[in-house]
Design an enzyme around this catalytic site. Structure first.
Site, short mmCIF file in Angstrom:
data_model
loop_
_atom_site.label_atom_id
_atom_site.label_comp_id
_atom_site.label_asym_id
_atom_site.label_seq_id
_atom_site.Cartn_x
_atom_site.Cartn_y
_atom_site.Cartn_z
N ASP A 58 -15.66 22.98 -5.47
CA ASP A 58 -16.96 22.94 -4.80
C ASP A 58 -17.68 21.63 -5.13
O ASP A 58 -18.09 21.41 -6.26
CB ASP A 58 -17.82 24.13 -5.24
N TYR A 63 -23.76 15.05 -5.38
CA TYR A 63 -23.23 14.96 -6.74
C TYR A 63 -22.72 13.55 -7.04
O TYR A 63 -22.40 13.25 -8.20
CB TYR A 63 -22.10 15.96 -6.95
N LYS A 92 -21.01 19.36 0.68
CA LYS A 92 -22.34 19.61 1.22
C LYS A 92 -22.97 18.32 1.71
O LYS A 92 -22.72 17.25 1.16
CB LYS A 92 -23.24 20.26 0.15
N HIS A 125 -27.31 21.73 2.16
CA HIS A 125 -27.53 21.88 0.73
C HIS A 125 -28.83 22.61 0.41
O HIS A 125 -28.86 23.46 -0.48
CB HIS A 125 -27.50 20.50 0.06
#
Length: 294
Positions: A58, A63, A92, A125
């Site tokens: 994931d 990130y 995302k 997100h």
């Protein structure tokens, strides 16, 4: 010739249940989360997880480590035709790139970094209700799905009011809603709404970033001792028994193994109820009504 480690990884992967989604796709119930792992550091962590038996990763644009994920997939061969179908990859969209054209452009960049031909799930997100663009974003997601570049469409951090608005404007419910969910923040109203509308619930921060390991004045530790497992395994097993998809994060090999080793024991009804009773009024993360992970 298949090595012992390959057989062990295959056995670990096979032990993880597959959750059937409302679009007919099936997602491994346990995955690896990669939040707060630097791009330079994430590849070896993911390669180790894949070697152990993880088949669900994931990620997210926010990130800032999709390039590292791509290197891990390439190095491990999971971006090849032979192995790609055995791995579930989620990513995302950045909140700042919501919208129709911007989402399509963002996806092109992301899939390039991931070194994949498609992703298994693409997610909004945060709902950003103060700057709502989810309907236009969803239309872009549908285009990507129609083109076969995305298999499943999901959202993160959506409350019932956001899910209802998305459905009213697009005619669709997402397949998955990924939310903060752990023993001291169970979001029972959100979970109930999702179940009512066929939306699978996926938990991030499934242990409240470790804080819930000590919740309940030793309740978790006592249950762990009774089963000869770790407190983390107790909490993750509670999620499993609730039918929740989980994406615990670790960079340590032994903890990665433990987080996948959840199927050799079961909680008693009393133990499960004791964890249910830990529910509290405070989240560990952000409020979806006010937050943007730009």
């Amino acid at each position: 010739m298949i090595g012992t480690s390959d057989l062990a990884a295959a056995a670990a992967a096979a032990s993880v249940p597959q959750i059937e989604l409302n679009d007919g796709n099936r997602i491994p119930q346990v995955g690896l989360g990669v939040l707060r792992i630097d791009d330079d550091d994430v590849a070896p962590v993911v390669e180790t997880a894949l070697a152990i038996g993880y088949r669900h990763i994931d990620g997210a644009a926010g990130y800032n480590n999709e390039g590292g994920l791509g290197r891990a997939f390439a190095e491990s061969g999971f971006n090849t035709e032979q192995k790609r179908g055995k791995l579930w990859v989620t990513t995302k969209l950045r909140d700042s790139e919501q919208g129709y054209d911007s989402a399509l452009e963002a996806f092109d960049r992301q899939i390039g970094l991931l070194q994949l031909d498609y992703v298994d799930m693409y997610m909004i997100h945060w709902p950003t209700p103060f700057d709502w663009r989810s309907a236009d974003t969803w239309k872009a997601f549908v285009k990507l799905r129609d083109e076969g570049r995305v298999k499943t469409l999901g959202v993160c951090n959506f409350l019932p009011e956001h899910l209802e608005r998305l459905h009213q404007e697009t005619g669709e419910w997402p397949a998955v809603n990924q939310i903060e969910l752990h023993p001291t923040w169970q979001q029972r109203d959100v979970v109930a709404f999702c179940k009512e509308h066929g939306i699978a619930v996926e938990a991030y921060s499934p242990m409240a970033r470790g804080a819930d390991l000590n919740a309940g004045d030793g309740v978790i530790a006592k249950i762990a001792s009774a089963h000869n497992v770790s407190p983390a395994q107790v909490i993750l097993r509670w999620h499993i028994e609730n039918g929740t998809i989980i994406i615990p994060k670790s960079v340590h090999t032994e903890r990665l193994k433990q987080n996948l080793d959840l199927f050799g024991f079961a909680l008693t009804l009393e133990e499960h109820a004791a964890i249910d009773a830990l529910d509290g009024p405070k989240r560990a993360g952000h409020d979806p009504r006010t937050f943007s992970y730009s």
